[in-house]
Design a protein around this motif. Structure first.
Motif, PDB file in Angstrom:
ATOM      1  N   GLU A  38       0.778  -1.065   0.002  1.00  0.00           N
ATOM      2  CA  GLU A  38      -0.181   0.005   0.053  1.00  0.00           C
ATOM      3  C   GLU A  38       0.989   1.269   0.117  1.00  0.00           C
ATOM      4  O   GLU A  38       1.740   1.488   0.908  1.00  0.00           O
ATOM      5  N   GLN A  39       0.758   2.158  -1.070  1.00  0.00           N
ATOM      6  CA  GLN A  39       1.481   3.267  -1.136  1.00  0.00           C
ATOM      7  C   GLN A  39       0.294   4.478  -0.752  1.00  0.00           C
ATOM      8  O   GLN A  39      -0.701   4.462  -1.249  1.00  0.00           O
ATOM      9  N   GLY A  40       1.092   5.609  -0.324  1.00  0.00           N
ATOM     10  CA  GLY A  40       0.182   6.679  -0.153  1.00  0.00           C
ATOM     11  C   GLY A  40       0.982   7.691   0.241  1.00  0.00           C
ATOM     12  O   GLY A  40       2.181   7.715   0.472  1.00  0.00           O
ATOM     13  N   LEU A  41       0.217   8.895   1.020  1.00  0.00           N
ATOM     14  CA  LEU A  41       0.735  10.297   1.634  1.00  0.00           C
ATOM     15  C   LEU A  41       1.387   9.985   2.778  1.00  0.00           C
ATOM     16  O   LEU A  41       0.512   9.520   3.774  1.00  0.00           O
ATOM     17  N   LEU A  42       2.590  10.210   3.123  1.00  0.00           N
ATOM     18  CA  LEU A  42       2.911  10.291   4.487  1.00  0.00           C
ATOM     19  C   LEU A  42       2.630  11.662   5.063  1.00  0.00           C
ATOM     20  O   LEU A  42       3.126  12.514   4.235  1.00  0.00           O
ATOM     21  N   LEU A  43       2.227  11.788   6.161  1.00  0.00           N
ATOM     22  CA  LEU A  43       1.919  13.151   6.778  1.00  0.00           C
ATOM     23  C   LEU A  43       2.478  13.260   8.375  1.00  0.00           C
ATOM     24  O   LEU A  43       2.626  12.283   9.038  1.00  0.00           O
ATOM     25  N   PRO A  44       2.886  14.420   8.875  1.00  0.00           N
ATOM     26  CA  PRO A  44       3.075  14.441  10.160  1.00  0.00           C
ATOM     27  C   PRO A  44       1.874  14.171  11.211  1.00  0.00           C
ATOM     28  O   PRO A  44       0.899  13.972  10.899  1.00  0.00           O
ATOM     29  N   SER A  76      -4.005  19.269   7.212  1.00  0.00           N
ATOM     30  CA  SER A  76      -5.509  18.694   6.833  1.00  0.00           C
ATOM     31  C   SER A  76      -5.312  18.002   5.247  1.00  0.00           C
ATOM     32  O   SER A  76      -6.034  18.617   4.308  1.00  0.00           O
ATOM     33  N   LEU A  77      -4.021  17.480   4.939  1.00  0.00           N
ATOM     34  CA  LEU A  77      -3.826  16.983   3.618  1.00  0.00           C
ATOM     35  C   LEU A  77      -4.554  15.646   3.283  1.00  0.00           C
ATOM     36  O   LEU A  77      -3.960  14.768   4.030  1.00  0.00           O
ATOM     37  N   ASN A  78      -5.459  15.507   2.625  1.00  0.00           N
ATOM     38  CA  ASN A  78      -6.226  14.067   2.609  1.00  0.00           C
ATOM     39  C   ASN A  78      -6.197  13.652   1.357  1.00  0.00           C
ATOM     40  O   ASN A  78      -6.903  12.569   0.684  1.00  0.00           O
ATOM     41  N   SER A  79      -5.531  14.265   0.269  1.00  0.00           N
ATOM     42  CA  SER A  79      -5.443  13.714  -1.063  1.00  0.00           C
ATOM     43  C   SER A  79      -4.452  14.502  -1.720  1.00  0.00           C
ATOM     44  O   SER A  79      -3.860  15.558  -1.308  1.00  0.00           O
ATOM     45  N   LEU A  80      -4.007  14.066  -2.924  1.00  0.00           N
ATOM     46  CA  LEU A  80      -2.758  14.606  -3.846  1.00  0.00           C
ATOM     47  C   LEU A  80      -3.462  16.100  -4.379  1.00  0.00           C
ATOM     48  O   LEU A  80      -2.757  17.203  -4.373  1.00  0.00           O
ATOM     49  N   THR A  81      -4.672  16.042  -4.570  1.00  0.00           N
ATOM     50  CA  THR A  81      -5.199  17.521  -5.014  1.00  0.00           C
ATOM     51  C   THR A  81      -5.310  18.581  -3.757  1.00  0.00           C
ATOM     52  O   THR A  81      -4.848  19.723  -3.954  1.00  0.00           O
ATOM     53  N   ASP A  82      -5.263  18.300  -2.443  1.00  0.00           N
ATOM     54  CA  ASP A  82      -4.830  19.035  -1.540  1.00  0.00           C
ATOM     55  C   ASP A  82      -3.400  19.559  -1.354  1.00  0.00           C
ATOM     56  O   ASP A  82      -3.144  20.468  -1.208  1.00  0.00           O
ATOM     57  N   VAL A  83      -2.726  18.387  -1.519  1.00  0.00           N
ATOM     58  CA  VAL A  83      -1.462  18.857  -1.740  1.00  0.00           C
ATOM     59  C   VAL A  83      -0.879  20.049  -2.902  1.00  0.00           C
ATOM     60  O   VAL A  83      -0.251  20.991  -2.655  1.00  0.00           O
ATOM     61  N   LEU A  84      -1.532  19.663  -4.025  1.00  0.00           N
ATOM     62  CA  LEU A  84      -1.385  20.700  -5.085  1.00  0.00           C
ATOM     63  C   LEU A  84      -1.936  22.119  -4.665  1.00  0.00           C
ATOM     64  O   LEU A  84      -1.327  23.016  -5.215  1.00  0.00           O
ATOM     65  N   GLU A  85      -3.309  22.254  -4.247  1.00  0.00           N
ATOM     66  CA  GLU A  85      -3.710  23.277  -4.134  1.00  0.00           C
ATOM     67  C   GLU A  85      -3.379  24.169  -2.856  1.00  0.00           C
ATOM     68  O   GLU A  85      -3.434  25.295  -3.204  1.00  0.00           O
ATOM     69  N   SER A  86      -2.800  23.639  -2.000  1.00  0.00           N
ATOM     70  CA  SER A  86      -2.156  24.189  -0.789  1.00  0.00           C
ATOM     71  C   SER A  86      -0.733  24.710  -0.826  1.00  0.00           C
ATOM     72  O   SER A  86      -0.424  25.564  -0.089  1.00  0.00           O
ATOM     73  N   GLY A  87      -0.070  24.135  -1.750  1.00  0.00           N
ATOM     74  CA  GLY A  87       1.352  24.503  -1.926  1.00  0.00           C
ATOM     75  C   GLY A  87       2.240  23.904  -0.776  1.00  0.00           C
ATOM     76  O   GLY A  87       3.345  24.458  -0.599  1.00  0.00           O
ATOM     77  N   ALA A  88       1.666  22.659  -0.389  1.00  0.00           N
ATOM     78  CA  ALA A  88       2.532  22.017   0.728  1.00  0.00           C
ATOM     79  C   ALA A  88       3.760  21.643  -0.008  1.00  0.00           C
ATOM     80  O   ALA A  88       3.914  21.114  -1.173  1.00  0.00           O
ATOM     81  N   LYS A  89       4.886  21.672   1.023  1.00  0.00           N
ATOM     82  CA  LYS A  89       6.370  20.965   0.427  1.00  0.00           C
ATOM     83  C   LYS A  89       5.948  19.478   0.562  1.00  0.00           C
ATOM     84  O   LYS A  89       5.818  18.799   1.652  1.00  0.00           O
ATOM     85  N   ILE A  90       6.693  18.798  -0.738  1.00  0.00           N
ATOM     86  CA  ILE A  90       6.387  17.612  -0.700  1.00  0.00           C
ATOM     87  C   ILE A  90       7.952  16.992  -1.155  1.00  0.00           C
ATOM     88  O   ILE A  90       8.520  17.346  -1.675  1.00  0.00           O
ATOM     89  N   ALA A  91       8.438  16.061  -0.160  1.00  0.00           N
ATOM     90  CA  ALA A  91       9.577  15.428  -0.382  1.00  0.00           C
ATOM     91  C   ALA A  91       9.337  14.429  -1.671  1.00  0.00           C
ATOM     92  O   ALA A  91       8.494  13.505  -1.722  1.00  0.00           O
ATOM     93  N   MET A  92      10.492  14.369  -2.635  1.00  0.00           N
ATOM     94  CA  MET A  92      10.209  13.748  -3.632  1.00  0.00           C
ATOM     95  C   MET A  92      11.385  12.477  -3.704  1.00  0.00           C
ATOM     96  O   MET A  92      12.251  12.519  -2.742  1.00  0.00           O
ATOM     97  N   ARG A  93      11.172  11.661  -4.557  1.00  0.00           N
ATOM     98  CA  ARG A  93      12.081  10.571  -4.538  1.00  0.00           C
ATOM     99  C   ARG A  93      12.736  10.659  -6.017  1.00  0.00           C
ATOM    100  O   ARG A  93      12.465  11.540  -6.782  1.00  0.00           O
ATOM    101  N   ARG A 107      11.072  19.124   7.573  1.00  0.00           N
ATOM    102  CA  ARG A 107      11.623  19.475   6.370  1.00  0.00           C
ATOM    103  C   ARG A 107      10.664  19.436   5.101  1.00  0.00           C
ATOM    104  O   ARG A 107      10.797  20.080   4.208  1.00  0.00           O
ATOM    105  N   ALA A 108       9.750  18.653   5.328  1.00  0.00           N
ATOM    106  CA  ALA A 108       8.777  18.293   4.342  1.00  0.00           C
ATOM    107  C   ALA A 108       7.099  18.231   4.942  1.00  0.00           C
ATOM    108  O   ALA A 108       7.166  17.777   5.956  1.00  0.00           O
ATOM    109  N   ASP A 109       6.263  18.589   4.321  1.00  0.00           N
ATOM    110  CA  ASP A 109       4.681  18.622   4.845  1.00  0.00           C
ATOM    111  C   ASP A 109       4.303  17.133   4.344  1.00  0.00           C
ATOM    112  O   ASP A 109       3.274  16.766   5.087  1.00  0.00           O
TER     113      ASP A 109
END
Length: 289
Positions: free
Chosen positions: A141-147, A153-170, A215-217
């Protein structure tokens, strides 16, 4: 053991050249009662160490290493099975590249794309892997890791995109990064909208640490990685996590020891403890040429 004259004849070298190599400590040899002796098998290895290999030519037996994607259950299994297999984790694409060069015995992979079974399609499309075998390890199972507490209140990738939250990349070529690329495309968004943490994280646990330390949201990794770091988790997808190897490698005792472990109750129990695994495909031959 060969004498100097025998070794020179065996290697098609002059004795003078052989002594030069000895003086430079450039050739395997041993001095016994004042005479140089050369072990034939070590001379063979010395010659082969400098062998130029054209594209497509691989070593007779790859080293006992499982490369590719990092996974806590896989690392536990390699130890628990007593397989003697080491791990070298650098992402799905990196593992496949090493497998094609004969540098590892198997690659742990989790491709993502539009195909019904991306791992099978990837294995089928590799022209230099004409003798491929794909062994099921698990579904993950893959998904969003959050603090903890999910403060943004990030519950989807859309929330991440719209909020400008800092995302850790691979890194490019990692399976989790492929999944993120697919999900962004399906959302009809541009990669430029992602507020990226740089540089990329090389493993799921490293990504989890970036979130845990603030360091990331958020970031994409497995449920097991989230649990190990005491992070919140929002599920995005289930994926096939498989072992790709050549047919002759499948019959090696080290690989067979790992496959035997997959059939044991302890394997399923450990997967349940780590969370986010479905061990149904474990040990199944999912594809072969």
């Amino acid at each position: 053991m060969l004498t100097t004259a025998e070794a020179a004849d065996y290697l098609r070298l002059g004795e003078r050249k052989l002594y030069e190599l000895v003086a430079k400590n450039s050739i395997p040899c041993s001095k016994v009662t004042g005479k140089w002796l050369f072990p034939r098998n070590e001379l063979d290895r010395w010659v082969l160490s400098g062998l130029a290999r054209p594209d497509g030519m691989i070593a007779p037996e790859p080293p006992p290493i499982v490369g590719g994607s990092q996974d806590d259950l896989l690392e536990w299994s390699l130890r628990q099975a007593g397989s003697g297999l080491a791990s070298l984790t650098e992402g799905t694409a990196g593992g496949v590249a090493r497998l094609l060069r004969g540098e590892i015995a198997a690659a742990a992979i989790h491709f993502h794309g539009d195909a019904a079974d991306p791992n099978v399609e990837a294995a089928r499309a590799m022209p230099r892997l004409h003798d491929a075998v794909l062994i099921g390890f698990t579904r993950r199972e893959q998904g969003l890791l959050l603090p903890p507490g999910n403060p943004r209140s990030l519950n989807s990738l859309t929330d991440v995109l719209e909020s400008g939250a800092k995302i850790a990349m691979r890194q490019v070529g990692a399976g989790a990064q492929m999944l993120l690329d697919v999900l962004v495309a399906r959302a009809g968004a541009s990669q430029r909208r992602l507020n990226r943490l740089e540089p990329p994280c090389l493993t799921g646990p490293e990504l989890a640490a970036a979130i845990r330390t603030g360091r990331a949201d958020c970031g994409i990794a497995t449920r097991a990685a989230a649990r190990a770091a005491s992070l919140e988790f929002v599920s995005l997808a289930w994926e096939n996590f498989d072992l790709l190897m050549r047919q002759r490698t499948y019959f090696q005792p080290s690989i067979q020891a790992l496959i035997r472990l997959m059939a044991q109750d302890s394997f399923a129990q450990r997967a349940a403890e780590l969370t986010g695994y479905d061990t149904g495909p474990a040990g199944q031959v999912r594809f072969f040429h």
